[in-house]
Design an enzyme around this catalytic site. Structure first.
Site, PDB file in Angstrom:
ATOM      1  N   GLU A 254       0.678  -1.329   0.064  1.00 31.20           N
ATOM      2  CA  GLU A 254       0.177  -0.226  -0.160  1.00 31.20           C
ATOM      3  C   GLU A 254       0.878   1.186   0.078  1.00 31.20           C
ATOM      4  OE1 GLU A 254      -1.508   3.087   0.630  1.00 31.20           O
ATOM      5  OE2 GLU A 254      -1.971   2.654   2.607  1.00 31.20           O
ATOM      6  N   CYS A 288      -1.737   8.977   2.413  1.00 29.95           N
ATOM      7  CA  CYS A 288      -1.291   8.523   1.071  1.00 29.95           C
ATOM      8  C   CYS A 288      -2.159   8.564  -0.092  1.00 29.95           C
ATOM      9  CB  CYS A 288      -0.872   7.013   1.208  1.00 29.95           C
ATOM     10  SG  CYS A 288      -2.116   5.819   2.118  1.00 29.95           S
TER      11      CYS A 288
END
EC number: 1.2.1.47
Length: 494
Positions: A254, A288
């Site tokens: 991720e 993110c």
């Protein structure tokens, strides 16, 4: 507990059901309180021997845990979730001290953490294979089995939550886990380790090793590690993948993003503005999946921009432990300087700063050495600017204008990242048409940065692969065994 008072007084490694000092070292690190700039811990990075002990303890615990029924694992995970829920404020406070996000946000994180454990506890008892009937009365069946010792490597923006997102599905499937938090935020995951032990997992099932790149390398290359799940930057994720590949280990990555948020002229303006702020300023912009490329249709550009600036200037910056604070400090001074550097380059390349983008100094003298900045809104941005192309990971919103749906889709997808994307419009047909074309793993319609544990989360392209959360994550922490049963005589070619 108040800002400027906490100091770590216990070991930060966890092995065999207890806090321990590592038996060897690969260096030392300091952890800071971003709000004040104080050092709250100086700790030893785990060396190869310590990593091996943690893995071996996990391997022994795995033999016990994997033999428990799904319902037994369910009960223990539910107990862990209950303890987290009861200790919500304590854990959130620790998260705020070591990470810098507001206590208001940290409580959200802890809520999604215990919800994650509850969700996977519910799935633990439902994992099953399938039965396939074959000719002649023969049949086959599949078994969904755990992998073994899994490694979780966390990021510093959501330390406790990420540890839960990785460990809950791993443990639900019957695995053990060795977790390495970011060296910037080593503290709160120890609370999770202690909670798992209190809830009844076998000693060693969830171990914590501290350290940086060297410690991570020892974990990824360990022969008894079956899987690695990593959250962090693209360059580090690439190295994790390379190291794991040598042992043919599956990985979940991720990674970063430079996500588009598309605001059409028919949007609900109030909600679109709130969505843009949620997409850019949660956790000081250190998220993110943030929608930092805000594409606004020209008909509403001025109105939208004016309202965004007005709302951004109202964000309360300061001591993250105060209830009315909505933006705390960035993680550390080098990162603060990096983000400010992006704003400087943006101005040099022709962007206009409408608000923020500079250092903020709180009035409280104990916060004068903290890492604060004012949230920034940039306009006059172009697609070729550094602030539009590169992940800044700070409170910097870049506003770009567009004319047509086809145009904005092409521009939105013109990136090597593909973690998230969002669209605000009242036209439901357009909304679904647009998200179908967006090259991103997590898409939002008329909202942004909500992450229910029931929904899979992960990216396309260089933002990584594999998923966290949702039922599908079970497939990333388990393996399928096929059994073929012959009920008649063997038909031989010999």
């Amino acid at each position: 507990m108040s800002t400027g008072t906490f100091v770590v007084s216990q070991p930060l490694n966890y092995r065999g059901g207890a806090r321990v000092e590592p038996v060897d070292a690969s260096g030392t690190e300091k952890a800071f309180e971003p709000a004040s700039g104080r050092v709250i811990a100086t700790f030893t990075c785990s060396g190869e021997k310590e990593v091996n002990l943690a893995v071996q303890d996990a391997k022994a615990a795995f033999k016990i845990w994997s033999q428990k029924s799904g319902m037994e694992r369910c009960r223990i995970l539910l107990e862990a979730a209950r303890i987290i829920r009861e200790r919500r404020d304590e854990i959130a406070t620790m998260e705020t001290i070591n990470n810098g996000k507001s206590i208001f946000e940290a409580r959200w994180d802890i809520d999604t953490s215990w919800q994650c454990l509850e969700y996977y506890a519910g799935l633990a008892g439902s994992m099953a294979g399938e039965h396939i009937q074959l000719p002649g009365g023969s049949f086959g069946y599949t078994r969904r089995e755990p992998l073994g010792v899994c490694v979780g490597i966390g990021a510093w923006n959501y330390p406790f939550q990420i540890a839960c997102w990785k460990s809950a599905p791993a443990l639900a499937c019957g695995n053990a886990m060795v977790f390495k938090p970011s060296p910037f935020t080593p503290v709160s995951v120890l609370l999770l380790a202690e909670i798992y032990t209190e809830a009844g997992v076998p000693p060693g099932l969830f171990n914590v090793v501290q350290g940086g790149a060297a410690t991570g390398q020892f974990l990824c290359q360990h022969r008894d590690v079956a899987k690695v799940s990593f959250t962090g930057s693209v360059p580090t994720g690439s190295k994790i993948m390379e190291m794991s590949a040598k042992g043919i280990k599956p990985v979940t990555l991720e990674l970063g993003g430079k996500s588009p948020l598309i605001i059409f002229s028919d949007c609900d303006m109030k909600n679109a503005v709130k969505g843009a702020l949620m997409a850019n300023f949660l956790t000081q912009g250190e998220v993110c999946c943030n929608g930092t490329r805000v594409f606004v249709q020209k008909e509403i550009l001025d109105q939208f921009t004016e309202e965004v600036v007005k709302q951004t200037q109202r964000i309360k910056i300061g001591d993250p432990l105060l209830e009315d604070t909505r933006m705390g400090p960035l993680i550390n001074r080098p990162h603060l300087e990096r983000v400010l550097g992006f704003v400087k380059v943006a101005k040099e390349q022709g962007a206009k700063v409408l608000c923020g983008g500079d250092v903020f100094v709180p009035e409280d003298p104990k916060l004068k050495d903290g890492y604060y900045m004012r949230p920034c809104v940039l306009t006059n941005c172009r697609d070729d600017m550094t602030c539009v192309k590169e992940e800044i990971f700070g409170p910097v919103m870049s506003i770009l204008s567009f004319d047509t749906e086809a145009e904005v889709l092409e521009r939105a997808n013109d990136t090597t990242f593909g973690l998230a994307a969002g669209v605000f419009t009242r036209d439901i047909q357009r909304a679904h048409r647009v998200v179908a074309e967006l090259q991103a793993g997590m898409c939002f319609i008329n909202n942004y940065n909500v992450s229910p544990v029931e929904l899979p989360f992960g990216g396309y392209k260089k933002s990584g692969f594999g998923r966290e959360n949702g039922r599908v994550t079970i497939e990333y922490y388990s393996q399928l065994k096929t059994v073929c049963v012959e009920m008649g005589d063997v038909e031989s070619a010999f």
